[in-house]
Motif scaffolding. Sequence first.
Motif, PDB file in Angstrom:
ATOM      1  N   UNK A 155      60.410  27.119  37.302  1.00 36.76           N
ATOM      2  CA  UNK A 155      60.450  26.509  38.632  1.00 36.76           C
ATOM      3  C   UNK A 155      59.918  27.461  39.700  1.00 36.76           C
ATOM      4  N   UNK A 156      59.890  28.761  39.423  1.00 37.86           N
ATOM      5  CA  UNK A 156      59.380  29.720  40.410  1.00 37.86           C
ATOM      6  C   UNK A 156      57.926  30.110  40.178  1.00 37.86           C
ATOM      7  N   UNK A 157      57.298  29.508  39.182  1.00 36.41           N
ATOM      8  CA  UNK A 157      55.922  29.906  38.843  1.00 36.41           C
ATOM      9  C   UNK A 157      54.915  29.333  39.837  1.00 36.41           C
ATOM     10  N   UNK A 158      53.922  30.117  40.226  1.00 36.53           N
ATOM     11  CA  UNK A 158      52.774  29.582  40.974  1.00 36.53           C
ATOM     12  C   UNK A 158      51.495  30.243  40.478  1.00 36.53           C
ATOM     13  N   UNK A 159      50.403  29.512  40.614  1.00 34.64           N
ATOM     14  CA  UNK A 159      49.160  29.886  39.941  1.00 34.64           C
ATOM     15  C   UNK A 159      48.012  29.906  40.942  1.00 34.64           C
ATOM     16  N   UNK A 160      47.136  30.888  40.819  1.00 35.84           N
ATOM     17  CA  UNK A 160      45.965  30.977  41.703  1.00 35.84           C
ATOM     18  C   UNK A 160      44.987  29.855  41.361  1.00 35.84           C
TER      19      UNK A 160
ATOM     20  N   UNK B 237      41.386  31.585  40.103  1.00 38.88           N
ATOM     21  CA  UNK B 237      41.177  32.320  38.849  1.00 38.88           C
ATOM     22  C   UNK B 237      42.257  32.045  37.805  1.00 38.88           C
ATOM     23  N   UNK B 238      43.307  31.310  38.155  1.00 38.21           N
ATOM     24  CA  UNK B 238      44.320  30.965  37.153  1.00 38.21           C
ATOM     25  C   UNK B 238      45.388  32.028  36.934  1.00 38.21           C
ATOM     26  N   UNK B 239      45.349  33.142  37.671  1.00 40.00           N
ATOM     27  CA  UNK B 239      46.385  34.177  37.500  1.00 40.00           C
ATOM     28  C   UNK B 239      47.757  33.582  37.833  1.00 40.00           C
ATOM     29  N   UNK B 240      48.760  34.003  37.032  1.00 40.87           N
ATOM     30  CA  UNK B 240      50.104  33.427  37.154  1.00 40.87           C
ATOM     31  C   UNK B 240      51.054  34.383  37.858  1.00 40.87           C
ATOM     32  N   UNK B 241      51.839  33.846  38.767  1.00 42.18           N
ATOM     33  CA  UNK B 241      52.817  34.650  39.512  1.00 42.18           C
ATOM     34  C   UNK B 241      54.183  33.986  39.473  1.00 42.18           C
ATOM     35  N   UNK B 242      55.186  34.720  39.972  1.00 46.76           N
ATOM     36  CA  UNK B 242      56.520  34.145  40.105  1.00 46.76           C
ATOM     37  C   UNK B 242      57.086  34.551  41.463  1.00 46.76           C
TER      38      UNK B 242
ATOM     39  N   UNK C  52      41.597  37.763  44.985  1.00 49.63           N
ATOM     40  CA  UNK C  52      41.638  37.717  46.453  1.00 49.63           C
ATOM     41  C   UNK C  52      41.747  36.307  47.021  1.00 49.63           C
ATOM     42  N   UNK C  53      41.869  35.316  46.133  1.00 44.03           N
ATOM     43  CA  UNK C  53      41.967  33.920  46.586  1.00 44.03           C
ATOM     44  C   UNK C  53      43.247  33.673  47.387  1.00 44.03           C
ATOM     45  N   UNK C  54      43.235  32.599  48.186  1.00 46.06           N
ATOM     46  CA  UNK C  54      44.383  32.314  49.052  1.00 46.06           C
ATOM     47  C   UNK C  54      45.071  30.995  48.720  1.00 46.06           C
ATOM     48  N   UNK C  55      44.555  30.270  47.718  1.00 47.49           N
ATOM     49  CA  UNK C  55      45.166  28.975  47.414  1.00 47.49           C
ATOM     50  C   UNK C  55      45.892  29.031  46.083  1.00 47.49           C
ATOM     51  N   UNK C  56      47.091  28.485  46.079  1.00 51.06           N
ATOM     52  CA  UNK C  56      47.927  28.501  44.876  1.00 51.06           C
ATOM     53  C   UNK C  56      48.464  27.098  44.619  1.00 51.06           C
ATOM     54  N   UNK C  57      48.879  26.842  43.382  1.00 51.81           N
ATOM     55  CA  UNK C  57      49.482  25.533  43.090  1.00 51.81           C
ATOM     56  C   UNK C  57      50.613  25.698  42.076  1.00 51.81           C
ATOM     57  N   UNK C  58      51.429  24.634  41.992  1.00 51.00           N
ATOM     58  CA  UNK C  58      52.472  24.584  40.961  1.00 51.00           C
ATOM     59  C   UNK C  58      52.038  23.583  39.911  1.00 51.00           C
ATOM     60  N   UNK C  59      52.336  23.840  38.655  1.00 55.28           N
ATOM     61  CA  UNK C  59      51.949  22.885  37.620  1.00 55.28           C
ATOM     62  C   UNK C  59      52.811  21.627  37.716  1.00 55.28           C
ATOM     63  N   UNK C  60      52.168  20.465  37.497  1.00 54.25           N
ATOM     64  CA  UNK C  60      52.868  19.171  37.512  1.00 54.25           C
ATOM     65  C   UNK C  60      54.066  19.187  36.555  1.00 54.25           C
ATOM     66  N   UNK C  61      53.862  19.797  35.369  1.00 53.02           N
ATOM     67  CA  UNK C  61      54.929  19.748  34.362  1.00 53.02           C
ATOM     68  C   UNK C  61      56.001  20.821  34.586  1.00 53.02           C
TER      69      UNK C  61
END
Length: 217
Positions: free
Chosen positions: A126-131, A134-139, A155-164
């Motif tokens: 639930x705390x995961x977010x992704x660039x 480039x697809x790098x994964x963060x928490x 250096x990207x500024x947009x992140x998303x959460x996976x639907x699942x």
Amino acid sequence: MNIILMGLPGAGKGTQAEKIVEDFEIVHISTGDMFRQAMADKTKVGLDAKSYIDKGELVPDEVTESIVEERLGKDDVQNSGYMLDGFPRTIDQANALQTIAKNVNKPIGGVIYIDVKPEVLVERLSGRYICKNCGATYHKVYNPTKVEGTCDVCGGHEFYQREDDKPETVKNRLKVNIEMNTPLIDFYDKLNLLHKINGEQEIDDVYKEVKKVLQSL
Ligand code: AP5
Ligand code: ZN
């Protein structure tokens, strides 16, 4: 080197894979990433897979096995070897992989199982977010970007959460994967390929253990 990264959803397979490819020449093959790409491209495989992934169910074995078979036949795998992430997830898939690996003359050298208790995984997912770039994964808590809002890698500024990663889907993903887990662990233990790693440590400490295993293969 040909290896499998195993672990329940959120155990840290993708996170460790990002580190492994920095140190080892190996092709990272994530069936989850391949399905997400196919869904974004709206291919037939993607549209079929979406109905399962959105519910947290497994995509049928025949579909998954055929995309892996095709991918392992490519030249980059012949040259560098493979790191499978998220495959196999059923005994049927494990048996299919034995045949595929033999056909492409790339036998499995080791299976790394990242061991994390299910209770910990809900919070990780639930705390995961992704660039987005480039697809790098963060928490949010355990592995935030160094500068808030900026990807460490690109250096990207947009992140998303996976639907699942929504709570309802997460529950079912965990249930489905837990059921399959023990028989798969036994499968590779019997083949003397299994290396269990404690996945409930800091990301870099998990990686130290992973690296040690890989260097011993
Ligand atoms: P897939 O994309 O493979 O998802 P998954 O297995 O559920 O694994 P995740 O990607 O969610 O977790 P991960 O282990 O990579 O964790 P991460 O490193 O991101 O599959 C998605 C769907 O596709 C499946 O549900 C299924 O429908 C379908 N599918 C795929 N393969 C299939 C197959 N073979 N057969 C049938 N269907 C298939 O880490 C998670 C979070 O925790 C991150 O935020 C990270 O920063 C954080 N974190 C990582 N390590 C640590 C640590 N040590 N301490 C604290 N936080 C950490
Ligand atoms: Zn990025």
